[in-house]
Design an enzyme around this catalytic site. Sequence first.
Site, PDB file in Angstrom:
ATOM      1  CG  HIS A   1     -29.791  14.927 -61.337  1.00 46.87           C
ATOM      2  ND1 HIS A   1     -29.586  13.577 -61.255  1.00 46.87           N
ATOM      3  CD2 HIS A   1     -31.141  15.095 -61.421  1.00 46.87           C
ATOM      4  CE1 HIS A   1     -30.757  12.948 -61.317  1.00 46.87           C
ATOM      5  NE2 HIS A   1     -31.711  13.853 -61.405  1.00 46.87           N
ATOM      6  CB  THR A   2     -25.778  19.905 -57.962  1.00 48.04           C
ATOM      7  OG1 THR A   2     -26.805  19.926 -56.966  1.00 48.04           O
ATOM      8  CG2 THR A   2     -26.197  20.772 -59.141  1.00 48.04           C
TER       9      THR A   2
ATOM     10  N   GLY B   1     -40.460  10.879 -55.138  1.00 49.05           N
ATOM     11  CA  GLY B   1     -39.326  11.811 -55.231  1.00 49.05           C
ATOM     12  C   GLY B   1     -39.194  12.678 -53.985  1.00 49.05           C
TER      13      GLY B   1
ATOM     14  CB  SER C   1     -36.109  11.962 -49.419  1.00 47.89           C
ATOM     15  OG  SER C   1     -35.375  12.622 -50.394  1.00 47.89           O
ATOM     16  CB  SER C   2     -40.186   7.418 -48.939  1.00 52.43           C
ATOM     17  OG  SER C   2     -39.801   6.737 -50.109  1.00 52.43           O
TER      18      SER C   2
ATOM     19  CG  ASP D   1     -32.498  12.552 -51.368  1.00 47.13           C
ATOM     20  OD1 ASP D   1     -32.439  13.734 -51.753  1.00 47.13           O
ATOM     21  OD2 ASP D   1     -32.746  11.603 -52.123  1.00 47.13           O
TER      22      ASP D   1
ATOM     23  CE1 TYR E   1     -29.962  10.401 -58.752  1.00 44.64           C
ATOM     24  CE2 TYR E   1     -28.129   8.873 -58.509  1.00 44.64           C
ATOM     25  CZ  TYR E   1     -28.792  10.019 -58.124  1.00 44.64           C
ATOM     26  OH  TYR E   1     -28.270  10.789 -57.106  1.00 44.64           O
TER      27      TYR E   1
HETATM   28  C1  GLA Z   1     -32.240  11.692 -55.779  1.00 46.56           C
HETATM   29  C2  GLA Z   1     -30.946  11.323 -55.069  1.00 46.56           C
HETATM   30  C3  GLA Z   1     -30.197  12.563 -54.599  1.00 46.56           C
HETATM   31  C4  GLA Z   1     -30.044  13.573 -55.730  1.00 46.56           C
HETATM   32  C5  GLA Z   1     -31.359  13.801 -56.452  1.00 46.56           C
HETATM   33  C6  GLA Z   1     -31.208  14.669 -57.661  1.00 46.56           C
HETATM   34  O1  GLA Z   1     -33.125  12.283 -54.890  1.00 46.56           O
HETATM   35  O2  GLA Z   1     -31.225  10.517 -53.959  1.00 46.56           O
HETATM   36  O3  GLA Z   1     -28.959  12.203 -54.072  1.00 46.56           O
HETATM   37  O4  GLA Z   1     -29.042  13.171 -56.625  1.00 46.56           O
HETATM   38  O5  GLA Z   1     -31.962  12.578 -56.855  1.00 46.56           O
HETATM   39  O6  GLA Z   1     -30.852  15.946 -57.297  1.00 46.56           O
END
Ligand code: GLA
Length: 390
Positions: free
Chosen positions: A40-41, A130, A132-133, A178, A230
């Site tokens: 979340h940065t 979580g 990144s599909s 991602d 989010y």
């Molecule tokens: C998801 C989002 C990313 C990022 C993460 C948290 O994966 O797609 O851009 O914000 O959450 O780090």
Amino acid sequence: MSESSEAVAGSVAERFEELYGAAPDGVWAAPGRVNLIGEHTDYNDGFVMPFALPHTAVAAVSRRDDGVLRLHSADVDGPVAELTVDGLVPESDKRWTAYPAGVVWALREAGHTVTGADVHLASSVPAGAGLSSSAALEVVVALALNDLFGLGLRGWQLARLCQRAENVYVGAPVGIMDQTASACCEIGHALFLDTRDLSQRQIPFDLAAEGMRLLVVDTQVKHSHSEGEYGKRRAGCEKGAALLGVDALRDVPYEELDAALERLGDEEEVRRLVRHVVTEDERVERVVSLLESGDTRAIGPVLVEGHASLRDDFRVSCPELDLVVETAVTSGALGARMTGGGFGGSAIVLAEETDVPTITKAVEEAFAAAGFTAPRVFEAVPAAGARRVR
Ligand code: GLA
């Protein structure tokens, strides 16, 4: 472990030929990712450190010049979807096709000539875990079109366009991590990425050589970024930056965190978000310097600190993720944390190779005892970023 992208390229190409009546112009692959640290940065212009998984989205693609876009996925039941490149409208599609179609939309909207394509996709990146599909789907299509239409875009440029596809076309307010991970990661390395300008450093990350392993524990709890939490965190961070008079929370120096928190007064919600982001950026920098000085085991406690911050301050964890971290650490892991957006999805566990069986068993037993769905545990070794495979 999933079969290599090179190995599945043949069968994906064959299926393409069955569907569309001719062999594809080529086959491309783009990986999912785990994030080692820096959560979340990215939408705060901060630092992240993902690496690519061996699991990939593979796309067989042929160029078309008649404005038609045909999409098919081996992973979703249903016929070939037929669209036109002129008829793509943001947020009009709630299905998987929004990801590849969004990429075509974003490329064209940025002025690139893309006149249609036939696409068949098959992905081994677990969806909703979580990992990144969605980014893998976007990046593989972007890379294929980049090659087929001779667009000459670099990995980071494709990542920006894919992010735009997801933000505007799909309607999910994600950051840039991602897509950049999928496009730019290198085998054997973690990617130290400055999400403000996308400058990058490839950090060698070979745990096996040092007798360690990194496990991914998919809790099987499905998350969805479009579902609002989010976006709320992101809006809260933007509010924090505005109250502090900076462009992004990245601009609050770690040394000045206490003073910044004081200035936020009784904005308790914002204070927590700010504290997470500023300390998380510092943790990424600490992990980078530990890895670069060869002190790999010392990153374990930093991962655990990061998890506590996501759980207590940013509040994006869930009971299943907390249980993985707690159980792994009490049964001997060097460190553990949730990875990705949170609210479900996966955790990572850093462990001595010899402790892996004990830790895996402990996590599985803890899940069974808590009445949770059995987790899926696998080892992750940094794999290659997006590429043409045929
Ligand atoms: C998801 C989002 C990313 C990022 C993460 C948290 O994966 O797609 O851009 O914000 O959450 O780090």
